[in-house]
Enzyme design. Structure first.
Site, PDB file in Angstrom:
ATOM      1  N   CYS A 113       0.832  -1.195   0.000  1.00 11.15           N
ATOM      2  CA  CYS A 113       0.000   0.000   0.000  1.00 11.15           C
ATOM      3  C   CYS A 113       0.880   1.263   0.000  1.00 11.15           C
ATOM      4  CB  CYS A 113      -0.981  -0.033   1.165  1.00 11.15           C
ATOM      5  SG  CYS A 113      -2.342   1.169   0.978  1.00 11.15           S
ATOM      6  N   HIS A 208      -3.613  -5.179   0.479  1.00 11.52           N
ATOM      7  CA  HIS A 208      -3.085  -5.547   1.795  1.00 11.52           C
ATOM      8  C   HIS A 208      -3.012  -7.070   1.972  1.00 11.52           C
ATOM      9  CE1 HIS A 208      -2.794  -1.677   3.951  1.00 11.52           C
ATOM     10  NE2 HIS A 208      -3.619  -1.291   2.986  1.00 11.52           N
ATOM     11  N   GLU A 210      -1.488  -8.709   4.127  1.00 12.50           N
ATOM     12  CA  GLU A 210      -1.519  -9.106   5.549  1.00 12.50           C
ATOM     13  C   GLU A 210      -2.946  -9.303   6.051  1.00 12.50           C
ATOM     14  OE1 GLU A 210      -2.204  -4.718   5.918  1.00 12.50           O
ATOM     15  OE2 GLU A 210      -1.146  -6.065   4.542  1.00 12.50           O
TER      16      GLU A 210
END
Length: 226
Positions: A113, A208, A210
């Protein structure tokens, strides 16, 4: 030995936990958990003097630049849009130094990001300061949309199919930095991944990982760092 992957962190003037409320260097737990799930060891990298970046990177096998606040527009020669967030100057300087040290040393680098945006800025690119439709209408949650890979790129080889990803951003790449190539797009044409198509392993994703179950991108970084 598992490779050691350094992940940059936030620097907050006030953070609360237990009975404490004080300045803190912090990172959402999804980042180190993803590194661990992908087979690496995670080390958190709080902002430091930029001159220390080369020494820090020399002790790491890979670097992740985490998501976070907007990059200060002065870093790419622009006036701030009214919708651009407040600057995080200490973090900008530190993470740009980490990126420079990783690229100079050939240390594998993943930007997530904001990290993708900073990679672009570090190589002389610019950012589009506001676009709609890439954040969730509910504060504190991620939106989702499909990302289409560019076949033949590093990202396209890692994730060859169109893939729905968690996303939360209102800025993105405008003019590409020197040497970068686009390796994924959203349906509206927004750049969703960039990379250096040379022997250096450097990849940025606007979404993202994660926050997703898929570990392919991070596993590729860990493998490169091995």
């Amino acid at each position: 030995m598992k490779p050691l992957i350094g992940v940059s962190t936030y620097l907050e003037a006030s953070a609360a936990w237990g009975t404490w409320d004080m300045p803190a260097a912090l990172l959402p737990a999804g980042y180190p958990r993803l590194v661990q799930r992908a087979g690496g060891l995670a080390a958190l990298l709080p902002p430091d003097h930029p001159a220390a970046a080369a020494e820090v990177v020399a002790r790491l096998d890979g670097v992740v630049i985490a998501g976070g606040p907007d990059v200060e527009p002065v870093r790419y020669g622009a006036e701030p849009d009214p919708r651009t967030g407040p600057p995080a100057r200490e973090r900008d300087a530190w993470e740009l130094a980490l990126i420079g040290a990783a690229l100079a040393s050939g240390t594998p680098l993943l930007g997530i990001c904001r990290g993708m945006q900073l990679l672009n800025v570090a190589l002389g690119g610019t950012l589009l300061q506001h676009l709609d439709g890439h954040t969730s209408p509910v504060l504190g949650t991620f939106g989702r949309h499909p990302v289409k890979p560019v076949h033949g790129t590093r990202y396209g080889n890692l994730v060859p199919e169109e893939f729905e990803v968690p996303t939360h951003h209102h800025q993105t790449v405008d003019r590409l930095g020197a040497g970068l190539t686009v390796s994924a797009f959203a349906a509206d044409g927004t750049v969703e991944a960039v990379e250096l198509p040379d022997p250096r392993w450097a990849l940025g994703v606007q979404w993202h990982p994660e926050m997703a179950e898929d570990t392919r991108v991070m596993r590729a970084l860990v493998l490169a760092a091995s």
